[in-house]
Scaffold this motif. Structure first.
Motif, mmCIF file in Angstrom:
data_model
loop_
_atom_site.group_PDB
_atom_site.id
_atom_site.type_symbol
_atom_site.label_atom_id
_atom_site.label_comp_id
_atom_site.label_asym_id
_atom_site.label_seq_id
_atom_site.Cartn_x
_atom_site.Cartn_y
_atom_site.Cartn_z
ATOM 1 N N TYR A 1 0.842 -1.192 0.000
ATOM 2 C CA TYR A 1 0.000 0.000 0.000
ATOM 3 C C TYR A 1 0.880 1.247 0.000
ATOM 4 N N GLY B 1 -1.670 9.615 -5.454
ATOM 5 C CA GLY B 1 -0.383 9.396 -4.818
ATOM 6 C C GLY B 1 -0.167 10.349 -3.655
ATOM 7 N N ASP B 2 0.591 9.935 -2.667
ATOM 8 C CA ASP B 2 0.776 10.750 -1.466
ATOM 9 C C ASP B 2 2.067 10.285 -0.770
ATOM 10 N N LYS C 1 0.493 12.228 -7.906
ATOM 11 C CA LYS C 1 -0.380 12.909 -6.946
ATOM 12 C C LYS C 1 -1.784 13.119 -7.496
ATOM 13 N N LYS D 1 1.760 9.963 3.091
ATOM 14 C CA LYS D 1 1.024 8.757 3.473
ATOM 15 C C LYS D 1 1.874 7.518 3.224
ATOM 16 N N ALA D 2 2.631 7.538 2.142
ATOM 17 C CA ALA D 2 3.505 6.405 1.829
ATOM 18 C C ALA D 2 4.508 6.185 2.953
ATOM 19 N N LYS E 1 1.174 4.321 -2.855
ATOM 20 C CA LYS E 1 1.090 5.757 -2.578
ATOM 21 C C LYS E 1 2.353 6.483 -3.040
#
Length: 211
Positions: free
Chosen positions: A159, A172-173, A168, A176-177, A163
């Motif tokens: 997961y 995508g982040d 983005k 958070k990744a 991300k």
């Protein structure tokens, strides 16, 4: 008659013990694998073990993982991926057929991670054309894996990878990744090596290094 039964029971016990030792040896080798060639050889080895003991979900699981991982390692050479992804999915289905989803939720979660990897490998073939078809499935299986076991370090890693790798504008982040990968790293730190799935430490650390 009694002697015959004792002989048969002893032979079965020896056979089961030998297979368990062979699986342990293969898993130990897997911990050291790094190249596509390594994973291909181990995929063959795990499949051989699975054919000898077809009711052992772990052998099918590891064979599938090695094929899916090979697909990932060939992501810059898309023409070589499909055969490994297809093989991985076939072996995943065999592993899933041996599990009771009500009693073996953690095991089911592990196999779903590999199914996600197989679908993601197909995206690598050609992201523009294959992404729409297999990308959503890859993400779906990660979420399902986390539903069955929220503490699955390999699902958290995958997961986090999603991300990290997703632009983005499409969800995508990087922040958070990093959170997901850090959580995966913490879960992996408490896991003991053995025949049960425990891979992911080097992958998680490598990706965290990029963040």
């Amino acid at each position: 008659m009694k002697k015959v039964l004792v002989f048969i029971a002893t032979a079965i016990a020896i056979h089961v013990s030998a297979n368990a030792q062979s699986l342990q040896t293969a898993v130990t080798q897997l911990d050291q694998a790094s190249s596509a060639k390594d994973y291909q050889a181990l995929a063959t080895r795990f499949e051989e073990l699975a054919n000898k003991e077809p009711n052992n979900w772990l052998s099918w699981y590891y064979a599938a993982f090695c094929n899916a991982k090979t697909g990932w390692l060939y992501q810059d050479d898309g023409e070589r991926i499909e055969a490994f992804a297809n093989k991985a999915e076939q072996q995943v289905k065999k592993a899933l057929s041996l599990l009771d989803t009500t009693k073996q939720k953690k095991e089911f979660s592990e196999v779903l991670v590999v199914l996600s990897m197989a679908n993601r490998a197909r995206v690598f073939i050609n992201p523009m054309t294959m992404g729409r078809k297999y990308g959503p499935d890859a993400g779906k299986y990660v979420q399902l894996a986390l539903k069955y076991n929220p503490n699955n370090a390999r699902a958290l890693y995958l997961y986090g990878w999603e991300k990290y790798a997703t632009p983005k504008m499409w969800g995508g982040d990087k922040k958070k990744a990093k959170e997901l990968l850090t959580e995966a790293q913490q879960q992996l730190a408490s896991q003991n090596n053995g025949n049960e799935p425990h891979w992911g430490k080097k992958e998680t650390e490598e990706l965290l290094g990029k963040l």
